[in-house]
Write an enzyme that holds these catalytic residues in place. Sequence first.
Site, PDB file in Angstrom:
ATOM      1  N   GLU A  20      35.068  42.333  30.709  1.00 22.92           N
ATOM      2  CA  GLU A  20      35.597  41.327  29.777  1.00 22.92           C
ATOM      3  C   GLU A  20      34.601  40.872  28.708  1.00 22.92           C
ATOM      4  OE1 GLU A  20      37.239  38.217  32.213  1.00 22.92           O
ATOM      5  OE2 GLU A  20      38.712  39.545  33.116  1.00 22.92           O
ATOM      6  N   GLU A  40      43.730  46.454  37.706  1.00 24.19           N
ATOM      7  CA  GLU A  40      44.096  45.201  38.392  1.00 24.19           C
ATOM      8  C   GLU A  40      45.574  44.961  38.169  1.00 24.19           C
ATOM      9  OE1 GLU A  40      41.427  42.025  37.270  1.00 24.19           O
ATOM     10  OE2 GLU A  40      39.680  43.305  37.377  1.00 24.19           O
TER      11      GLU A  40
HETATM   12  C1  XIL Z   1      40.115  36.856  40.273  1.00 26.37           C
HETATM   13  C2  XIL Z   1      40.297  36.794  41.783  1.00 26.37           C
HETATM   14  O1  XIL Z   1      41.452  37.525  42.111  1.00 26.37           O
HETATM   15  C3  XIL Z   1      40.411  35.363  42.241  1.00 26.37           C
HETATM   16  O2  XIL Z   1      40.434  35.299  43.661  1.00 26.37           O
HETATM   17  C4  XIL Z   1      39.235  34.546  41.702  1.00 26.37           C
HETATM   18  O3  XIL Z   1      39.414  33.192  42.040  1.00 26.37           O
HETATM   19  C5  XIL Z   1      39.132  34.678  40.196  1.00 26.37           C
HETATM   20  O4  XIL Z   1      39.034  36.061  39.857  1.00 26.37           O
HETATM   21  N1  XIL Z   1      39.937  39.675  36.018  1.00 26.37           N
HETATM   22  C6  XIL Z   1      39.005  40.185  36.883  1.00 26.37           C
HETATM   23  C7  XIL Z   1      39.056  39.787  38.310  1.00 26.37           C
HETATM   24  O5  XIL Z   1      38.202  41.055  36.509  1.00 26.37           O
HETATM   25  O6  XIL Z   1      37.787  39.760  38.895  1.00 26.37           O
HETATM   26  C8  XIL Z   1      39.747  38.451  38.491  1.00 26.37           C
HETATM   27  O7  XIL Z   1      39.862  38.194  39.894  1.00 26.37           O
HETATM   28  C9  XIL Z   1      41.088  38.454  37.808  1.00 26.37           C
HETATM   29  C10 XIL Z   1      40.939  38.686  36.318  1.00 26.37           C
END
Ligand code: XIL
Length: 361
Positions: free
Chosen positions: A143, A248
């Site tokens: 990111e 994701e």
């Molecule tokens: C999220 C997790 O799923 C949560 O449990 C945590 O509280 C916050 O992060 N982008 C990413 C992930 O790269 O690491 C994030 O994961 C979601 C958005």
Amino acid sequence: MLITIGLQSFSQKQTNSLKQAYAPYFKIGTALNSSHIEEGDYDGMLLVRKHFNAITPENVMKWELIHPSPNQYNFALPDAFVKLGQKDSMYMIGHTLVWHSQLPQWVHAITDPVQLEQVMKEHIFQVMGRYKGKIHAWDVVNEALNEDGSMRESVFYKVLGSSYIAKAFKFAHEADPDCKLYYNDYNMVVPAKRQGAIRIIKELQAQGIPIHGVGMQGHWNLNWPSLQDIEQAITDFAALGITVMITELDITVLPNPWDLVGADVNQKFENSEKMNPHPNFLPDSVDILLAKRYEDIFKIFVKYHANIDRVSFWGVHDGVSWLNDWPIRGRTNYPLLFNRNYKPKRAYKSVISLVKQAENK
Ligand code: XIL
């Protein structure tokens, strides 16, 4: 009677699992939280072993957890994750080395470029080095971009400038030369942001710094992004000669506060009945829309399977999805293929029958 017959015929088709059905196309991954890693969620782990051949730690390798203070590393859960992955012959993705979120305050506070570069290097060497030859791929930088494709003003960018990305990838390659190295971000389907990612990737390539793939976080909804934008993003990245991953994937079925698009983990909103319309169960009508949406999306993934190495879901089943608490706490969301009772949903059936139909043709 009819229902029983229906269930039986469905379960007979279940000799295959997601990972088996998709083996000719790409890996099917999921994210593990600490309850899976510590084997507390026994039923969840049964699903993981049956359906997935790639795993990413949802949180335990993030900087604030694995390296909370300068001389403290918490390796117990990350070690358990890797052990579990080895035992089950999983493809393992480390997540993530350099990210502005879930980054401890002591790193945010660094203002000296020499010090920050040294801290970043040491972090990468310690964490990647420990799992050298065991973890197959890392999300090296997560990111780094704003929505318009410009560089996000993270501490890394503010103190080191845009070259922090090249430095991170260089250190990562030195720490484990055989590891696959990825850039990972959300909203890569948005053309302006994607241009930023393409710029980052081309700059690394021009400097001869290894980058093997790009992870498109699939935090999507029932209507967004368009199928055309998904397709365009995959082909644009593939044209750079790197592997594409959907990293994701989860499809929210709940209303979106302020028409929020994206997955900035720092955005939070208030809960209300309007914003939590399905607190007890997922209505059939929405379940059907979700199944159709997953089918349409997976059709694209299958079409471009030669360019796609992995499709990873962000969570094992609806009950453990981060989307129950983000961007509004305490909602009941249904974004994945398995429900809270660990049972496959319609969306599972549409995803798996897609490749079975293709095989039968
Ligand atoms: C999220 C997790 O799923 C949560 O449990 C945590 O509280 C916050 O992060 N982008 C990413 C992930 O790269 O690491 C994030 O994961 C979601 C958005």
